[in-house]
Design a protein around this motif. Sequence first.
Motif, PDB file in Angstrom:
ATOM      1  N   THR A  96     -56.803  49.314 -23.320  1.00  0.00           N
ATOM      2  CA  THR A  96     -56.476  50.718 -23.115  1.00  0.00           C
ATOM      3  C   THR A  96     -55.181  51.099 -23.812  1.00  0.00           C
ATOM      4  O   THR A  96     -54.690  52.207 -23.663  1.00  0.00           O
ATOM      5  CB  THR A  96     -56.346  51.013 -21.610  1.00  0.00           C
ATOM      6  OG1 THR A  96     -55.335  50.141 -21.053  1.00  0.00           O
ATOM      7  CG2 THR A  96     -57.661  50.778 -20.897  1.00  0.00           C
ATOM      8  N   GLY A  97     -54.623  50.175 -24.556  1.00  0.00           N
ATOM      9  CA  GLY A  97     -53.384  50.428 -25.269  1.00  0.00           C
ATOM     10  C   GLY A  97     -53.044  49.208 -26.101  1.00  0.00           C
ATOM     11  O   GLY A  97     -53.917  48.412 -26.445  1.00  0.00           O
ATOM     12  N   ASP A  98     -51.761  49.075 -26.444  1.00  0.00           N
ATOM     13  CA  ASP A  98     -51.337  47.916 -27.215  1.00  0.00           C
ATOM     14  C   ASP A  98     -50.325  47.103 -26.423  1.00  0.00           C
ATOM     15  O   ASP A  98     -49.932  47.476 -25.324  1.00  0.00           O
ATOM     16  CB  ASP A  98     -50.779  48.334 -28.583  1.00  0.00           C
ATOM     17  CG  ASP A  98     -49.566  49.261 -28.445  1.00  0.00           C
ATOM     18  OD1 ASP A  98     -48.669  48.963 -27.624  1.00  0.00           O
ATOM     19  OD2 ASP A  98     -49.516  50.275 -29.158  1.00  0.00           O
ATOM     20  N   LEU A 100     -47.273  46.231 -27.574  1.00  0.00           N
ATOM     21  CA  LEU A 100     -45.972  46.314 -28.236  1.00  0.00           C
ATOM     22  C   LEU A 100     -44.812  46.263 -27.263  1.00  0.00           C
ATOM     23  O   LEU A 100     -43.699  45.877 -27.636  1.00  0.00           O
ATOM     24  CB  LEU A 100     -45.902  47.587 -29.084  1.00  0.00           C
ATOM     25  CG  LEU A 100     -46.582  47.475 -30.454  1.00  0.00           C
ATOM     26  CD1 LEU A 100     -46.626  48.831 -31.143  1.00  0.00           C
ATOM     27  CD2 LEU A 100     -45.857  46.455 -31.340  1.00  0.00           C
ATOM     28  N   ALA A 101     -45.046  46.641 -26.014  1.00  0.00           N
ATOM     29  CA  ALA A 101     -43.971  46.526 -25.030  1.00  0.00           C
ATOM     30  C   ALA A 101     -43.529  45.082 -24.852  1.00  0.00           C
ATOM     31  O   ALA A 101     -42.384  44.808 -24.475  1.00  0.00           O
ATOM     32  CB  ALA A 101     -44.424  47.101 -23.687  1.00  0.00           C
ATOM     33  N   ASN A 102     -44.436  44.143 -25.133  1.00  0.00           N
ATOM     34  CA  ASN A 102     -44.113  42.716 -25.072  1.00  0.00           C
ATOM     35  C   ASN A 102     -43.819  42.131 -26.448  1.00  0.00           C
ATOM     36  O   ASN A 102     -43.670  40.919 -26.590  1.00  0.00           O
ATOM     37  CB  ASN A 102     -45.266  41.958 -24.424  1.00  0.00           C
ATOM     38  CG  ASN A 102     -45.459  42.337 -22.971  1.00  0.00           C
ATOM     39  OD1 ASN A 102     -44.574  42.113 -22.151  1.00  0.00           O
ATOM     40  ND2 ASN A 102     -46.602  42.928 -22.655  1.00  0.00           N
ATOM     41  N   GLY A 103     -43.784  43.009 -27.470  1.00  0.00           N
ATOM     42  CA  GLY A 103     -43.388  42.570 -28.802  1.00  0.00           C
ATOM     43  C   GLY A 103     -44.513  42.276 -29.765  1.00  0.00           C
ATOM     44  O   GLY A 103     -44.245  41.881 -30.904  1.00  0.00           O
ATOM     45  N   PHE A 104     -45.777  42.483 -29.357  1.00  0.00           N
ATOM     46  CA  PHE A 104     -46.882  42.085 -30.224  1.00  0.00           C
ATOM     47  C   PHE A 104     -47.817  43.263 -30.515  1.00  0.00           C
ATOM     48  O   PHE A 104     -48.232  43.978 -29.595  1.00  0.00           O
ATOM     49  CB  PHE A 104     -47.658  40.928 -29.591  1.00  0.00           C
ATOM     50  CG  PHE A 104     -46.834  39.679 -29.483  1.00  0.00           C
ATOM     51  CD1 PHE A 104     -46.754  38.802 -30.550  1.00  0.00           C
ATOM     52  CD2 PHE A 104     -46.106  39.395 -28.335  1.00  0.00           C
ATOM     53  CE1 PHE A 104     -45.963  37.660 -30.472  1.00  0.00           C
ATOM     54  CE2 PHE A 104     -45.317  38.265 -28.245  1.00  0.00           C
ATOM     55  CZ  PHE A 104     -45.251  37.385 -29.322  1.00  0.00           C
ATOM     56  N   ALA A 105     -48.126  43.428 -31.796  1.00  0.00           N
ATOM     57  CA  ALA A 105     -48.981  44.531 -32.236  1.00  0.00           C
ATOM     58  C   ALA A 105     -50.446  44.115 -32.137  1.00  0.00           C
ATOM     59  O   ALA A 105     -51.133  43.899 -33.137  1.00  0.00           O
ATOM     60  CB  ALA A 105     -48.627  44.931 -33.665  1.00  0.00           C
ATOM     61  N   VAL A 106     -50.921  44.000 -30.906  1.00  0.00           N
ATOM     62  CA  VAL A 106     -52.302  43.628 -30.625  1.00  0.00           C
ATOM     63  C   VAL A 106     -52.827  44.522 -29.506  1.00  0.00           C
ATOM     64  O   VAL A 106     -52.047  45.036 -28.698  1.00  0.00           O
ATOM     65  CB  VAL A 106     -52.441  42.141 -30.218  1.00  0.00           C
ATOM     66  CG1 VAL A 106     -52.013  41.222 -31.357  1.00  0.00           C
ATOM     67  CG2 VAL A 106     -51.627  41.850 -28.964  1.00  0.00           C
ATOM     68  N   PRO A 107     -54.147  44.696 -29.416  1.00  0.00           N
ATOM     69  CA  PRO A 107     -54.699  45.456 -28.292  1.00  0.00           C
ATOM     70  C   PRO A 107     -54.417  44.729 -26.978  1.00  0.00           C
ATOM     71  O   PRO A 107     -54.458  43.508 -26.903  1.00  0.00           O
ATOM     72  CB  PRO A 107     -56.206  45.489 -28.594  1.00  0.00           C
ATOM     73  CG  PRO A 107     -56.325  45.204 -30.055  1.00  0.00           C
ATOM     74  CD  PRO A 107     -55.186  44.286 -30.387  1.00  0.00           C
TER      75      PRO A 107
END
Length: 332
Positions: A96-98, A100-107
């Motif tokens: 439902t998002g990515d 990136l809040a944890n540093g990784f550009a993944v779904p």
Amino acid sequence: MRRNALGRSGVPVTAVGFGAAAIGNLFSPVTDEAAAQAVDAAWDAGIRYFDTAPHYGLGLSERRIGAALRDRPREQYTVSTKVGRLLVPSGDGGATGDDLANGFAVPATHHRVWDFSADGVRRSIEDSLERLGLDRIDVAFLHDPDGHAEEAFGQGYPALEKLRSEGVVDAIGAGMNQTGMLARFLRDTDVDVVLMAGRYTLLEQEGLAEVLPEAAARGKSVVVGGVFNSGLLIDPHPDARYDYAPAPGPVLARARRIQTVTGRHGVPLRAAAQRFPAAHPAVSSVLLGLRSPAEVRDAEAMHKHPLPAALWDDLRAEGLLDAGVPVPAGEA
């Protein structure tokens, strides 16, 4: 490339290791093709140690390392991964998002659940074996157990020790961005190795107080990560980061002073930073985060770049390196 054994385990690692967080889409996407090419370039450069974790890209890093190494002779490479974060599916509707809040550009197909229990450790290893496509793990680290000391020492570590006795893993340890708990692991357990990130670099040598002497005295090994202090020791510009956050003014100023000295000797700052930690006898490997063939080729060039003895003398003379700190062998 030179190989060293991790403690008394006999598990070999190359002096430079491939840190695979970057090919887990750390901060920005990397294609499957580019990730495979980065691993191929590392292999061509003689690198045979690959470090990954479930945390890196919600399993993407492990899957990519497994795929890239699948056709290589198993006895020729070493893989380390980590336990402590289980990946749990996010729901029936998929991402439902990515992440990136944890540093990784993944779904965000999964979310992480801290778990250093015995069952959690075993499940984590089983999941990693599946993602990697391997039948054993060479090295397993307890990953960032900072806020979970009781469970990590009471359950997680004994679980790893049991897995080692069963031959599921060959060497065990802990990996952290701090030194106090790593020193405790070295003193109070039978770990083979600890992974110390960011605490033994050309910029700061906190790890020299306890971790490195403990490891050396007990015949155990240290793998050093974060040698560039989040990129500050690659390019100390005003917006540079240190420990994943904007670099404080005094820290940035110190990095720039180091860069001035290395520049006087015709040495790129990143070459001195990459090579420095390996001078300590307890350090078996230095991990570099690599995401492309170009980065691998640059790391290989920096690994071979001459480092004149006068460089270290000048760093000491300017109060940027203490007299007792080891420097690269043969160039002191």
